[in-house]
Design a protein around this motif. Structure first.
Motif, PDB file in Angstrom:
ATOM      1  N   ILE A  85      -7.480  62.698 -53.038  1.00 52.34           N
ATOM      2  CA  ILE A  85      -6.992  64.086 -52.566  1.00 52.34           C
ATOM      3  C   ILE A  85      -7.740  64.266 -51.111  1.00 52.34           C
ATOM      4  N   THR A  86      -9.152  64.364 -51.309  1.00 59.14           N
ATOM      5  CA  THR A  86      -9.760  64.693 -50.265  1.00 59.14           C
ATOM      6  C   THR A  86      -9.378  63.897 -48.909  1.00 59.14           C
ATOM      7  N   ILE A  87      -9.284  62.561 -49.269  1.00 61.20           N
ATOM      8  CA  ILE A  87      -8.851  61.811 -47.938  1.00 61.20           C
ATOM      9  C   ILE A  87      -7.587  62.220 -47.465  1.00 61.20           C
ATOM     10  N   LEU A  88      -6.571  62.350 -48.368  1.00 66.55           N
ATOM     11  CA  LEU A  88      -5.117  62.730 -47.880  1.00 66.55           C
ATOM     12  C   LEU A  88      -4.971  64.055 -47.234  1.00 66.55           C
ATOM     13  N   HIS A 108      -7.494  65.583 -45.824  1.00 70.04           N
ATOM     14  CA  HIS A 108      -8.144  65.195 -44.175  1.00 70.04           C
ATOM     15  C   HIS A 108      -7.183  64.461 -43.282  1.00 70.04           C
ATOM     16  N   LEU A 109      -6.509  63.660 -43.898  1.00 65.41           N
ATOM     17  CA  LEU A 109      -5.211  62.841 -43.165  1.00 65.41           C
ATOM     18  C   LEU A 109      -4.434  64.135 -42.449  1.00 65.41           C
ATOM     19  N   LEU A 110      -3.814  64.710 -43.568  1.00 63.90           N
ATOM     20  CA  LEU A 110      -2.827  65.812 -43.269  1.00 63.90           C
ATOM     21  C   LEU A 110      -3.493  66.783 -42.202  1.00 63.90           C
ATOM     22  N   SER A 111      -4.600  67.134 -42.302  1.00 66.64           N
ATOM     23  CA  SER A 111      -5.121  68.054 -41.357  1.00 66.64           C
ATOM     24  C   SER A 111      -5.366  67.509 -39.846  1.00 66.64           C
ATOM     25  N   ASN A 112      -5.330  66.260 -39.658  1.00 65.95           N
ATOM     26  CA  ASN A 112      -5.318  65.602 -38.561  1.00 65.95           C
ATOM     27  C   ASN A 112      -3.553  65.261 -38.149  1.00 65.95           C
ATOM     28  N   TYR A 170      -1.024  57.002 -58.916  1.00 63.62           N
ATOM     29  CA  TYR A 170      -1.105  57.898 -59.805  1.00 63.62           C
ATOM     30  C   TYR A 170       0.101  58.604 -60.667  1.00 63.62           C
ATOM     31  N   GLY A 171       1.117  58.163 -60.170  1.00 68.30           N
ATOM     32  CA  GLY A 171       2.391  58.429 -60.686  1.00 68.30           C
ATOM     33  C   GLY A 171       3.251  59.641 -60.549  1.00 68.30           C
ATOM     34  N   ILE A 172       2.414  60.481 -59.371  1.00 66.01           N
ATOM     35  CA  ILE A 172       3.025  61.822 -58.989  1.00 66.01           C
ATOM     36  C   ILE A 172       2.941  61.876 -57.358  1.00 66.01           C
ATOM     37  N   PRO A 173       4.037  62.686 -56.896  1.00 65.68           N
ATOM     38  CA  PRO A 173       4.051  62.854 -55.490  1.00 65.68           C
ATOM     39  C   PRO A 173       2.562  63.712 -54.938  1.00 65.68           C
ATOM     40  N   PHE A 174       2.015  63.573 -53.926  1.00 68.28           N
ATOM     41  CA  PHE A 174       0.827  64.246 -53.430  1.00 68.28           C
ATOM     42  C   PHE A 174       1.121  65.800 -53.501  1.00 68.28           C
ATOM     43  N   ARG A 175       2.270  66.247 -53.425  1.00 70.20           N
ATOM     44  CA  ARG A 175       2.620  67.667 -53.474  1.00 70.20           C
ATOM     45  C   ARG A 175       2.255  68.248 -54.830  1.00 70.20           C
ATOM     46  N   TYR A 176       1.967  67.522 -55.787  1.00 64.79           N
ATOM     47  CA  TYR A 176       1.635  68.150 -56.992  1.00 64.79           C
ATOM     48  C   TYR A 176       0.301  68.547 -57.109  1.00 64.79           C
ATOM     49  N   VAL A 177      -0.621  67.928 -56.452  1.00 65.89           N
ATOM     50  CA  VAL A 177      -2.273  68.271 -56.434  1.00 65.89           C
ATOM     51  C   VAL A 177      -2.474  69.456 -56.058  1.00 65.89           C
ATOM     52  N   GLU A 178      -1.574  70.581 -55.517  1.00 65.36           N
ATOM     53  CA  GLU A 178      -2.135  71.579 -55.156  1.00 65.36           C
ATOM     54  C   GLU A 178      -2.403  72.545 -56.401  1.00 65.36           C
ATOM     55  N   THR A 179      -2.102  72.154 -57.557  1.00 61.87           N
ATOM     56  CA  THR A 179      -2.408  72.930 -58.664  1.00 61.87           C
ATOM     57  C   THR A 179      -3.736  72.256 -59.356  1.00 61.87           C
ATOM     58  N   LEU A 180      -4.128  71.198 -58.944  1.00 61.00           N
ATOM     59  CA  LEU A 180      -5.125  70.453 -59.679  1.00 61.00           C
ATOM     60  C   LEU A 180      -6.457  70.821 -59.417  1.00 61.00           C
TER      61      LEU A 180
END
Length: 181
Positions: A67-70, A72-76, A94-104
């Motif tokens: 998540i940290t890496i993604l 970082h990539l999103l911010s660049n 992980y079986g989930i799209p990245f957009r779900y991690v905002e609540t993690l």
């Protein structure tokens, strides 16, 4: 004007807190990777469990680091293509799209579930483990319920308030631990 300033300060504090959690997660991951090297050079033996931990961090699930890496990539902005590739891999692992991690959050029970799910998929030790399929099925049930909670804007951590999913979570952790050397 004062209300806007207070809202901005609050948003800044939340960003700092999130940054600190990401930093802490990355430091812990790097410690797992580097621990055997430091142990060897300080005169200690490196046992198989330490190597297994390092290999799991490197080759298995490490959702907080990913998540940290993604993020970082999103911010660049110039890294959109790289982000897209990593996000596709993230969903496969992980079986989930990245957009779900905002609540993690770091303390969420979903962190070990997602790491275990990835471990079963990625680590060779689980290829011959009799309980791998059972663990994966239980993880998928929890993942489904978690996604439903996120999509319906309920507290996703609340899915563990029910006895059935909490028992399933405990069983996943137990079975996963039993396969480790």
């Amino acid at each position: 004007m004062r209300k806007r300033v207070e809202e901005s300060e609050k948003a800044l504090e939340e960003t700092k807190s999130e940054s600190q959690r990401a930093y802490d997660a990355s430091i812990m991951t790097m410690m797992e990777l580097r621990a055997p090297i430091h142990q060897l050079h300080s005169g200690h033996k490196v046992g198989p469990s330490q190597r297994a931990k390092r290999n799991a961090v490197t080759h298995g699930g490490s959702i907080l680091m990913d998540i940290t890496i993604l993020r970082h990539l999103l911010s660049n902005r110039g890294r959109t293509t790289v982000f897209t590739k990593w996000a596709a891999g993230f969903e496969d692992i992980y079986g989930i799209p990245f957009r779900y991690v905002e609540t993690l959050s770091e303390g969420s029970k979903m962190v070990p579930v997602l790491n275990i799910y990835a471990d079963i998929l990625l680590l060779h030790i689980y290829a011959s483990y009799d309980e791998s399929e059972t663990i994966q099925k239980m993880c998928k049930v929890i993942l489904r319920q978690w996604k439903i909670a996120v999509d319906s804007e309920r507290d996703p951590e609340g899915i563990f308030d029910g006895e059935a999913l909490l028992m399933m979570y405990n069983k996943i952790v137990e079975l996963h631990g039993a396969a480790e050397p």
